[in-house]
Design a protein around this motif. Structure first.
Motif, PDB file in Angstrom:
ATOM      1  N   LEU A 102       0.685  -1.217  -0.189  1.00 33.73           N
ATOM      2  CA  LEU A 102      -0.092   0.048  -0.101  1.00 33.73           C
ATOM      3  C   LEU A 102       0.862   1.295   0.041  1.00 33.73           C
ATOM      4  CD1 LEU A 102      -2.672  -1.325   2.588  1.00 33.73           C
ATOM      5  CD2 LEU A 102      -2.991  -0.646   0.052  1.00 33.73           C
ATOM      6  N   THR A 103       1.927   1.181   0.690  1.00 28.87           N
ATOM      7  CA  THR A 103       2.930   2.300   0.829  1.00 28.87           C
ATOM      8  C   THR A 103       3.606   2.638  -0.380  1.00 28.87           C
ATOM      9  OG1 THR A 103       3.310   1.961   3.247  1.00 28.87           O
ATOM     10  CG2 THR A 103       4.900   3.353   2.120  1.00 28.87           C
ATOM     11  N   ARG A 104       3.797   1.671  -1.137  1.00 26.86           N
ATOM     12  CA  ARG A 104       4.283   1.591  -2.357  1.00 26.86           C
ATOM     13  C   ARG A 104       3.710   2.024  -3.441  1.00 26.86           C
ATOM     14  NH1 ARG A 104       4.264  -0.966  -7.294  1.00 26.86           N
ATOM     15  NH2 ARG A 104       3.240  -2.480  -6.260  1.00 26.86           N
ATOM     16  N   ILE A 105       2.263   1.763  -3.288  1.00 24.88           N
ATOM     17  CA  ILE A 105       1.274   2.113  -4.335  1.00 24.88           C
ATOM     18  C   ILE A 105       1.094   3.501  -4.103  1.00 24.88           C
ATOM     19  CG2 ILE A 105      -1.178   2.033  -4.823  1.00 24.88           C
ATOM     20  CD1 ILE A 105      -0.853  -1.031  -4.299  1.00 24.88           C
ATOM     21  N   LEU A 106       1.068   4.115  -3.099  1.00 25.30           N
ATOM     22  CA  LEU A 106       0.696   5.598  -3.008  1.00 25.30           C
ATOM     23  C   LEU A 106       1.902   6.461  -3.063  1.00 25.30           C
ATOM     24  CD1 LEU A 106      -0.926   5.376   0.881  1.00 25.30           C
ATOM     25  CD2 LEU A 106      -1.975   6.006  -1.516  1.00 25.30           C
ATOM     26  N   GLU A 107       3.189   5.699  -3.021  1.00 26.08           N
ATOM     27  CA  GLU A 107       4.181   6.566  -3.615  1.00 26.08           C
ATOM     28  C   GLU A 107       4.163   6.714  -5.078  1.00 26.08           C
ATOM     29  OE1 GLU A 107       7.415   4.340  -1.756  1.00 26.08           O
ATOM     30  OE2 GLU A 107       7.355   5.518   0.168  1.00 26.08           O
ATOM     31  N   LEU A 108       3.875   5.497  -5.566  1.00 23.81           N
ATOM     32  CA  LEU A 108       3.899   5.475  -7.020  1.00 23.81           C
ATOM     33  C   LEU A 108       2.659   6.573  -7.653  1.00 23.81           C
ATOM     34  CD1 LEU A 108       4.321   4.219  -9.909  1.00 23.81           C
ATOM     35  CD2 LEU A 108       2.327   2.785  -9.427  1.00 23.81           C
ATOM     36  N   ILE A 109       1.684   6.620  -7.047  1.00 23.86           N
ATOM     37  CA  ILE A 109       0.511   7.746  -7.168  1.00 23.86           C
ATOM     38  C   ILE A 109       1.113   9.016  -7.148  1.00 23.86           C
ATOM     39  CG2 ILE A 109      -1.720   8.484  -6.665  1.00 23.86           C
ATOM     40  CD1 ILE A 109      -2.612   5.450  -6.041  1.00 23.86           C
ATOM     41  N   ALA A 110       1.572   9.327  -5.993  1.00 20.64           N
ATOM     42  CA  ALA A 110       2.342  10.631  -5.901  1.00 20.64           C
ATOM     43  C   ALA A 110       3.203  11.015  -6.819  1.00 20.64           C
ATOM     44  CB  ALA A 110       2.970  10.838  -4.451  1.00 20.64           C
TER      45      ALA A 110
END
Length: 77
Positions: free
Chosen positions: A44-52
Motif C-alpha cells: 500500500l505504501t509503494r502504491i501511494l508513492e507511485l501515485i504521488a
C-alpha cells in the motif's frame, strides 16, 4: 481508496472508533474495512508513492495525463 485502506489496516485489530481515529467518514471506514488484507502495508505504501510520483510527473509535464492512469494500473498489478 488505497490511502483509506492503509489507514484502516494500520489500526490492526483495534477498530473501535476507527472512523474517528482515521478521519474517515463512517461510510469510507466501512468500505476500507471490507478491503483490508488484500495488500500488505508495504504494498500500500509503494502504491501511494507511485501515485504521488505520477501526479508530480503529470504536473511537471514529464508524463501525459492520458497515459497516467494506465501506467499506474500496470504498475500496481
Amino acid at each position: 481508496n488505497f490511502r483509506s485502506v492503509l489507514l484502516v489496516q494500520g489500526l490492526g485489530e483495534n477498530t473501535k472508533d476507527g472512523a474517528k481515529r482515521t478521519g474517515l467518514t463512517p461510510f469510507q471506514f466501512r468500505q476500507a474495512l471490507d478491503k483490508r488484507g488484500y495488500y500488505s502495508i508495504e504494498e500500500l505504501t509503494r502504491i501511494l508513492e507511485l501515485i504521488a510520483s505520477v501526479d508530480k510527473q503529470i504536473k511537471t509535464g514529464k508524463i501525459d495525463a492520458d497515459l497516467a492512469l494506465e501506467y499506474v494500473v500496470i504498475n500496481i498489478f
